[in-house]
Design a protein around this motif. Structure first.
Motif, PDB file in Angstrom:
ATOM      1  N   ASP A 262       0.658  -0.999   0.099  1.00 51.29           N
ATOM      2  CA  ASP A 262      -0.288   0.245   0.271  1.00 51.29           C
ATOM      3  C   ASP A 262       0.956   1.225  -0.104  1.00 51.29           C
ATOM      4  O   ASP A 262       2.196   1.100   0.460  1.00 51.29           O
ATOM      5  N   PRO A 263       0.283   2.326  -0.140  1.00 53.06           N
ATOM      6  CA  PRO A 263       1.092   4.015  -0.731  1.00 53.06           C
ATOM      7  C   PRO A 263       1.733   4.185   0.587  1.00 53.06           C
ATOM      8  O   PRO A 263       0.737   4.084   2.135  1.00 53.06           O
ATOM      9  N   ARG A 264       2.735   4.505   1.037  1.00 54.66           N
ATOM     10  CA  ARG A 264       3.339   4.645   2.098  1.00 54.66           C
ATOM     11  C   ARG A 264       4.772   5.140   2.154  1.00 54.66           C
ATOM     12  O   ARG A 264       5.305   4.769   1.868  1.00 54.66           O
ATOM     13  N   LEU A 265       4.913   5.902   3.319  1.00 51.46           N
ATOM     14  CA  LEU A 265       5.867   6.520   3.783  1.00 51.46           C
ATOM     15  C   LEU A 265       6.899   6.621   4.763  1.00 51.46           C
ATOM     16  O   LEU A 265       5.771   6.360   5.817  1.00 51.46           O
ATOM     17  N   HIS A 266       7.920   5.888   5.208  1.00 47.42           N
ATOM     18  CA  HIS A 266       8.668   5.388   6.558  1.00 47.42           C
ATOM     19  C   HIS A 266       9.282   6.505   6.544  1.00 47.42           C
ATOM     20  O   HIS A 266      10.364   6.682   6.047  1.00 47.42           O
ATOM     21  N   PHE A 267       9.226   7.348   7.335  1.00 50.07           N
ATOM     22  CA  PHE A 267      10.009   8.195   8.331  1.00 50.07           C
ATOM     23  C   PHE A 267      11.234   7.986   9.367  1.00 50.07           C
ATOM     24  O   PHE A 267      10.206   7.347  10.236  1.00 50.07           O
ATOM     25  N   GLU A 268      12.086   8.041   9.565  1.00 53.21           N
ATOM     26  CA  GLU A 268      12.908   8.398  11.237  1.00 53.21           C
ATOM     27  C   GLU A 268      13.808   9.129  10.936  1.00 53.21           C
ATOM     28  O   GLU A 268      13.816  10.284  10.008  1.00 53.21           O
ATOM     29  N   ILE A 269      14.199   9.217  11.733  1.00 50.27           N
ATOM     30  CA  ILE A 269      14.789  10.757  12.719  1.00 50.27           C
ATOM     31  C   ILE A 269      16.170  10.228  13.648  1.00 50.27           C
ATOM     32  O   ILE A 269      15.838   9.207  14.054  1.00 50.27           O
ATOM     33  N   ARG A 270      17.207  10.220  13.461  1.00 56.84           N
ATOM     34  CA  ARG A 270      18.447   9.903  13.711  1.00 56.84           C
ATOM     35  C   ARG A 270      19.357  10.476  14.782  1.00 56.84           C
ATOM     36  O   ARG A 270      19.683  11.655  14.110  1.00 56.84           O
ATOM     37  N   LYS A 271      19.939  10.696  16.074  1.00 54.72           N
ATOM     38  CA  LYS A 271      19.948  11.730  16.768  1.00 54.72           C
ATOM     39  C   LYS A 271      21.862  10.476  17.418  1.00 54.72           C
ATOM     40  O   LYS A 271      21.518   9.811  18.113  1.00 54.72           O
ATOM     41  N   ASP A 272      22.776  11.683  16.740  1.00 52.58           N
ATOM     42  CA  ASP A 272      24.052  10.677  17.430  1.00 52.58           C
ATOM     43  C   ASP A 272      24.326   9.228  16.770  1.00 52.58           C
ATOM     44  O   ASP A 272      24.599   8.156  17.451  1.00 52.58           O
ATOM     45  N   GLY A 273      23.395   8.666  15.616  1.00 53.21           N
ATOM     46  CA  GLY A 273      23.147   7.628  14.912  1.00 53.21           C
ATOM     47  C   GLY A 273      21.953   6.400  15.657  1.00 53.21           C
ATOM     48  O   GLY A 273      21.966   5.787  14.933  1.00 53.21           O
ATOM     49  N   LYS A 274      21.753   7.187  16.649  1.00 52.08           N
ATOM     50  CA  LYS A 274      20.211   6.462  17.299  1.00 52.08           C
ATOM     51  C   LYS A 274      19.230   6.933  16.350  1.00 52.08           C
ATOM     52  O   LYS A 274      19.238   7.701  16.408  1.00 52.08           O
ATOM     53  N   PRO A 275      18.365   5.725  16.130  1.00 55.03           N
ATOM     54  CA  PRO A 275      16.594   6.280  16.229  1.00 55.03           C
ATOM     55  C   PRO A 275      16.084   6.972  17.170  1.00 55.03           C
ATOM     56  O   PRO A 275      16.557   6.369  18.497  1.00 55.03           O
ATOM     57  N   VAL A 276      15.722   7.818  17.188  1.00 57.33           N
ATOM     58  CA  VAL A 276      14.896   8.427  18.022  1.00 57.33           C
ATOM     59  C   VAL A 276      13.310   8.837  17.630  1.00 57.33           C
ATOM     60  O   VAL A 276      12.824   8.488  16.072  1.00 57.33           O
ATOM     61  N   ASN A 277      12.206   8.970  18.655  1.00 58.14           N
ATOM     62  CA  ASN A 277      11.029   8.681  17.824  1.00 58.14           C
ATOM     63  C   ASN A 277      10.435   9.853  17.262  1.00 58.14           C
ATOM     64  O   ASN A 277      11.088  11.086  18.068  1.00 58.14           O
ATOM     65  N   PRO A 278      10.082   9.924  15.660  1.00 62.34           N
ATOM     66  CA  PRO A 278       9.914  11.276  15.196  1.00 62.34           C
ATOM     67  C   PRO A 278       8.752  11.974  15.590  1.00 62.34           C
ATOM     68  O   PRO A 278       8.994  13.510  15.437  1.00 62.34           O
ATOM     69  N   LEU A 279       7.978  11.293  16.235  1.00 66.00           N
ATOM     70  CA  LEU A 279       6.689  12.343  16.869  1.00 66.00           C
ATOM     71  C   LEU A 279       7.150  13.618  18.281  1.00 66.00           C
ATOM     72  O   LEU A 279       5.979  13.701  18.799  1.00 66.00           O
ATOM     73  N   ARG A 280       8.204  12.949  18.759  1.00 68.13           N
ATOM     74  CA  ARG A 280       8.809  13.737  19.532  1.00 68.13           C
ATOM     75  C   ARG A 280       9.030  14.717  18.913  1.00 68.13           C
ATOM     76  O   ARG A 280       9.844  16.580  19.870  1.00 68.13           O
ATOM     77  N   TYR A 281       9.512  15.391  17.905  1.00 73.88           N
ATOM     78  CA  TYR A 281      10.236  16.587  17.412  1.00 73.88           C
ATOM     79  C   TYR A 281       9.097  16.891  16.143  1.00 73.88           C
ATOM     80  O   TYR A 281       9.856  17.891  15.835  1.00 73.88           O
ATOM     81  N   LEU A 282       8.285  16.030  15.771  1.00 77.61           N
ATOM     82  CA  LEU A 282       7.320  17.074  14.940  1.00 77.61           C
ATOM     83  C   LEU A 282       6.537  17.875  15.225  1.00 77.61           C
ATOM     84  O   LEU A 282       6.303  17.453  15.976  1.00 77.61           O
ATOM     85  N   PRO A 283       6.496  18.838  14.687  1.00 76.26           N
ATOM     86  CA  PRO A 283       5.055  19.746  15.080  1.00 76.26           C
ATOM     87  C   PRO A 283       3.609  19.275  15.657  1.00 76.26           C
ATOM     88  O   PRO A 283       3.323  17.308  14.775  1.00 76.26           O
ATOM     89  N   GLU A 284       2.998  19.151  16.577  1.00 73.83           N
ATOM     90  CA  GLU A 284       1.337  18.443  16.291  1.00 73.83           C
ATOM     91  C   GLU A 284       0.351  19.176  14.682  1.00 73.83           C
ATOM     92  O   GLU A 284       1.050  20.509  14.290  1.00 73.83           O
TER      93      GLU A 284
END
Length: 285
Positions: A262-284
């Motif tokens: 199905d059409p979808r985007l997988h999005f990641e944020i990495r801090k110092d190489g480690k995966p972190v929760n993108p929802l903690r950084y993206l605006p509401e």
């Protein structure tokens, strides 16, 4: 007569079925392979156990790159290269052993080591194409195409802003959320429509654009500063090249299909190489 007619319809049915299967196979081959990205790590271990486990050495396989290995196991590729005494352009060899003797990663190397091989194929840090080098006169000369050595973008000169302002790469429902426990999942999946524009979540430089990292399909990785990277996977088309700088909101790819087709985007944020929760950084929204 009746028996001949029945045989004719049976034959036609077989032909139609065979053609249908062939077309289905051709259609599926248009997309770079993707998979559930949580499957590539030791998800059965708890987060506490992972952090206390010493990483097993990893033996380089055909198609591996320093960037891909570091990305998969939650390391910064430059730091991993430094730990292993590998300098720019971070060339590695099939059969070479990569050691994880630092506490920067929280992933356990789950794959068994492959059998050692002769150091003929060369794997570059950023490209998935590896080339054989002629080590004896009897060895046929390699073509100019295969002999070309790809160097990583000179992103070391790009420092970026001290703080990053984040924006959504596209507007869509969160289909799967980040998790670092149990069935670990390194980012979020966003629903979308095929071919919809994927935008850079912040300004930066393209440090990876290709399909050489297992499970991600066509992937774009943006370096925002010396701390943060963002990744955009499952794309149908990549619209940027490595080394290019992009602005926040600039279109860098087009949405493709995820593991469920199905059409979808997988999005990641990495801090110092480690995966972190993108929802903690993206605006509401």
């Amino acid at each position: 007569m009746r028996s001949n007619t029945g045989l004719l319809w049976f034959t036609r049915g077989c032909i139609v079925g065979a053609v249908g299967s062939l077309l289905a196979g051709c259609s599926a081959s248009q997309y770079a392979p993707v998979q559930e990205l949580g499957y590539s790590i030791s998800a059965e271990l708890s987060a506490g156990n992972r952090s206390k486990t010493t990483l097993a050495p990893y033996q380089v396989r055909p198609g591996d790159t320093m960037f891909a290995i570091a990305w998969r196991f939650g390391w910064d590729y430059k730091k991993l290269a430094k730990v292993n005494g590998i300098s720019s352009p971070y060339t590695i060899y099939v059969g070479q052993v990569i050691y994880f003797n630092d506490t920067n990663s929280n992933y356990l190397v789950s794959q068994p080591a492959a059998k050692p091989s002769v150091k003929k194929p060369i794997v570059n840090a950023k490209k998935t194409t590896y080339e054989a080098e002629s080590i004896a006169k009897k060895t046929p000369p390699v073509s100019k195409t295969s002999a070309k050595i790809y160097k990583i973008p000179q992103d070391s000169a790009y420092f970026g802003p001290s703080s990053v302002t984040w924006a959504w790469p596209l507007k869509g429902k969160v289909l799967k959320s980040f998790s670092n426990k149990g069935n670990a999942f390194n980012g979020i999946d966003l629903s979308s429509s095929l071919g919809k524009p994927v935008k850079a979540a912040s300004s930066g430089i393209i440090v990876y654009a290709g399909s050489g990292i297992q499970g991600y399909g066509k992937l774009v990785v943006v370096k925002h500063n010396n701390t943060f990277l963002s990744a955009y996977a499952y794309n149908s088309r990549i619209l940027v090249v490595e080394g290019a700088t992009v602005n926040a909101g600039q279109i860098i790819a087009e949405v493709g299909k995820g593991p469920q087709l199905d059409p979808r985007l997988h999005f990641e944020i990495r801090k110092d190489g480690k995966p972190v929760n993108p929802l903690r950084y993206l605006p509401e929204l």
